[in-house]
Design a protein around this motif. Structure first.
Motif, PDB file in Angstrom:
ATOM      1  N   ASP A 104       0.009  62.402  81.298  1.00 24.34           N
ATOM      2  CA  ASP A 104      -0.461  63.507  80.454  1.00 24.34           C
ATOM      3  C   ASP A 104       0.017  63.372  79.012  1.00 24.34           C
ATOM      4  N   LEU A 141      -2.206  58.962  78.844  1.00 27.05           N
ATOM      5  CA  LEU A 141      -3.340  59.867  78.655  1.00 27.05           C
ATOM      6  C   LEU A 141      -4.540  59.122  78.080  1.00 27.05           C
ATOM      7  N   THR A 169      -6.094  56.997  80.872  1.00 23.74           N
ATOM      8  CA  THR A 169      -6.823  57.834  81.829  1.00 23.74           C
ATOM      9  C   THR A 169      -8.147  58.301  81.253  1.00 23.74           C
ATOM     10  N   SER A 170      -8.147  58.720  80.011  1.00 24.42           N
ATOM     11  CA  SER A 170      -9.380  59.207  79.384  1.00 24.42           C
ATOM     12  C   SER A 170     -10.407  58.087  79.259  1.00 24.42           C
ATOM     13  N   GLU A 207      -3.524  62.551  87.657  1.00 23.01           N
ATOM     14  CA  GLU A 207      -3.485  63.680  86.741  1.00 23.01           C
ATOM     15  C   GLU A 207      -2.093  63.941  86.179  1.00 23.01           C
ATOM     16  N   LYS A 208      -1.070  63.404  86.831  1.00 21.22           N
ATOM     17  CA  LYS A 208       0.299  63.749  86.428  1.00 21.22           C
ATOM     18  C   LYS A 208       1.132  62.525  86.060  1.00 21.22           C
ATOM     19  N   CYS A 209       1.442  61.714  87.064  1.00 21.89           N
ATOM     20  CA  CYS A 209       2.399  60.644  86.805  1.00 21.89           C
ATOM     21  C   CYS A 209       2.265  59.533  87.832  1.00 21.89           C
TER      22      CYS A 209
END
Length: 516
Positions: free
Chosen positions: A174, A179, A182-183, A217-219
């Motif tokens: 995140d 991030l 991921t995006s 979504e987190k780690c």
């Protein structure tokens, strides 16, 4: 049991290194308790079909296995390394001998406790209810045994004391590059997976992984088999823009800062810190534990602050000091963190020992110039005939930084090629360090990190492997380094020396201590 090849079939180099390796095993038994365990009778299947968890995850979730670990190795049914052994087994190197002993005690049956545990209970006057019915994994009772291994490397102690290093790191998705990655993957319409993340991170450049957990979504949680692999991964990934940290503390739960006064101050002080410490030391007995227990010292607003590791030693110093300076307790007590206390228990100190250098360009000026960049120096001791030196800092974290810098940037210390670095002891006793020193190697020398690099390397590995089959089971790079290493005498006899006060490059005070 495997037998070593006949010595007559080996080259001179191989026989020489084999003798050094065997002598190392004797050194391990002589200097300090064992800190490694052999775990046998592990399940052969890596993944539990019921829970989907790997064997490593289930093993380290057992009681006592959460203690700080340097490295682990799991071998699956390698028949022949152990006598009549076809099961899966593991070798675990804990940071502390107490951790290894506790795990062995927990895995032992209450009616068949190890002799060392019975002796400890007898000395304490009570019998502890450890051991019980043992430790089980998938219905199989595990077998635990203390075994000799390589000495704890000083670079591991430095990583623990500076960064609370552990084998597991957490990469946050995140923020930072996580991030962004991921995006980008979502925009491409791809499924974000742990395989894709591992490929993006190129984790194989850091070392072998023990287990991986991923939440897109987190780690992502990644546990390496070796603590220094995790340290390298954390440093490199941060430089590359990833938001990453260690997942928990390196200190055992039993090591907690004590909420008692541990810092006192002396006033008035109008001299530089090295001179203030020298004036104070000349009035004290160097063999007193309170003086050796000082973690750091600094001068501020005409006051000399002394920070002790143990509050009991701070109180003993306060009660016995009768010098010309006024003594008082520091109203702002800031105890050290648990991982810093743990590093001192493992062997960290304010003294950096340097042994075995051969370059004549190493002088007092060179030592001050190289290490004063990292922090303030109290004094430098040198015995040129024995080719050894001791750099005593005013703060123990500076010694940790020195070890870390030498480990990460050996090219900066080319003048010390062949020298060994470790932590020392401020005392008049001549003792040997239980830690494995950090040796500065020539640039052209490459350690045999992988088996089979050369015929001689392969032959030597086979010899060492078979000769250590009963105790070490299998050798790794740490065992190679230990077989090559030697003990470093790290005590400083400051009674028969000459103190010379000099001026440093900035016009300040410095002390050069010459051996007689």
């Amino acid at each position: 049991m495997l037998r070593s090849p006949s010595p007559s079939l080996l080259s001179t180099t191989t026989r020489f290194l084999l003798r050094r390796h065997n002598s190392h095993l004797a050194v391990v038994r002589q200097h300090g308790p064992l800190r490694s365990i052999l775990v046998r009778n592990l399940p052969r299947k890596n993944i539990d079909p019921k829970t989907g968890r790997s064997m490593q995850e289930r093993l380290f979730a057992l009681k006592g296995m959460g203690r700080p670990i340097e490295s682990t190795r799991i071998f699956r049914g390698r028949k022949g390394n152990l006598e009549n052994d076809t099961d899966t087994y593991a070798i675990i190197h804990f940071l502390s001998p107490d951790s290894a002993k506790r795990v062995v005690a927990l895995g032992a049956n209450g009616r068949a406790k190890p002799q060392w545990l019975k002796k400890e209970e007898k000395e304490k006057g009570k019998e502890e209810s450890v051991g019980g019915d043992g430790l089980y994994l998938n219905g199989r009772r595990l077998s635990f045994k203390l075994i000799p291994s390589h000495r704890l490397p000083v670079e591991v102690v430095a990583a623990v004391g500076l960064k609370s290093a552990v084998r597991r790191i957490i990469i946050f998705m995140d923020g930072g590059k996580g991030l962004a990655w991921t995006s980008q993957e979502k925009e491409k319409g791809r499924d974000i997976s742990i395989e894709g993340l591992q490929k993006e991170l190129a984790l194989e450049r850091f070392g072998e992984l023990d287990s991986v957990y991923f939440d897109s979504e987190k780690c992502a949680l990644m546990r390496f088999t070796h603590l220094m692999s995790a340290t390298k991964a954390l440093r490199t990934l941060r430089q590359e823009g990833w938001r990453v940290n260690y997942s928990n503390s390196a200190s055992p739960r039993s090591i907690r800062p004590v909420d008692e006064p541990h810092c006192l101050r002396l006033a008035p002080v109008d001299s530089p810190l090295p001179k203030a410490l020298r004036d104070l030391e000349s009035r004290m007995d160097l063999d007193q534990n309170p003086w050796q227990d000082i973690l750091r010292a600094h001068v501020y607003n005409g006051r000399l602050f002394l920070h002790f590791l143990k509050p009991a030693h701070a109180k003993a110093f306060y009660d016995t000091y009768e010098g010309p300076l006024r003594k008082s307790w520091d109203p702002q007590q800031t105890p050290p963190f648990g991982f810093q206390i743990h590093a001192v228990h493992l062997g960290a100190s304010r003294v950096l020992c340097i042994d075995g250098f051969t370059n004549p360009g190493i002088t007092f000026d060179q030592l001050h110039r190289d290490f004063s960049k990292l922090g303030e120096i109290y004094y430098v001791f040198a015995d040129w005939q024995r080719a050894c030196a001791r750099v005593v800092f005013t703060n123990y974290t500076t010694a940790l930084k020195a070890i870390e810098d030498i480990y990460e940037n050996p090219e900066k210390y080319g003048i010390y090629v062949g020298a060994r670095f470790t932590f020392g002891d401020i005392s008049n006793l001549k003792r040997y360090s239980h830690l494995r020193p950090l040796k500065v190697m020539p640039p052209a020398v490459k350690l045999p990190r992988q088996v089979g690099e050369a015929t001689e390397t392969q032959a030597l590995y086979d010899v060492l492997q078979s000769s250590a089959a009963e105790n070490l089971v299998k050798l790794d790079e740490d065992d190679w380094l230990d077989a090559e290493g030697e003990n470093v005498e790290y005590g400083i006899n400051t009674r028969n020396v000459v103190w010379v006060e000099q001026r440093d490059d900035n016009g300040g005070c410095r002390f050069d201590v010459h051996a007689q």
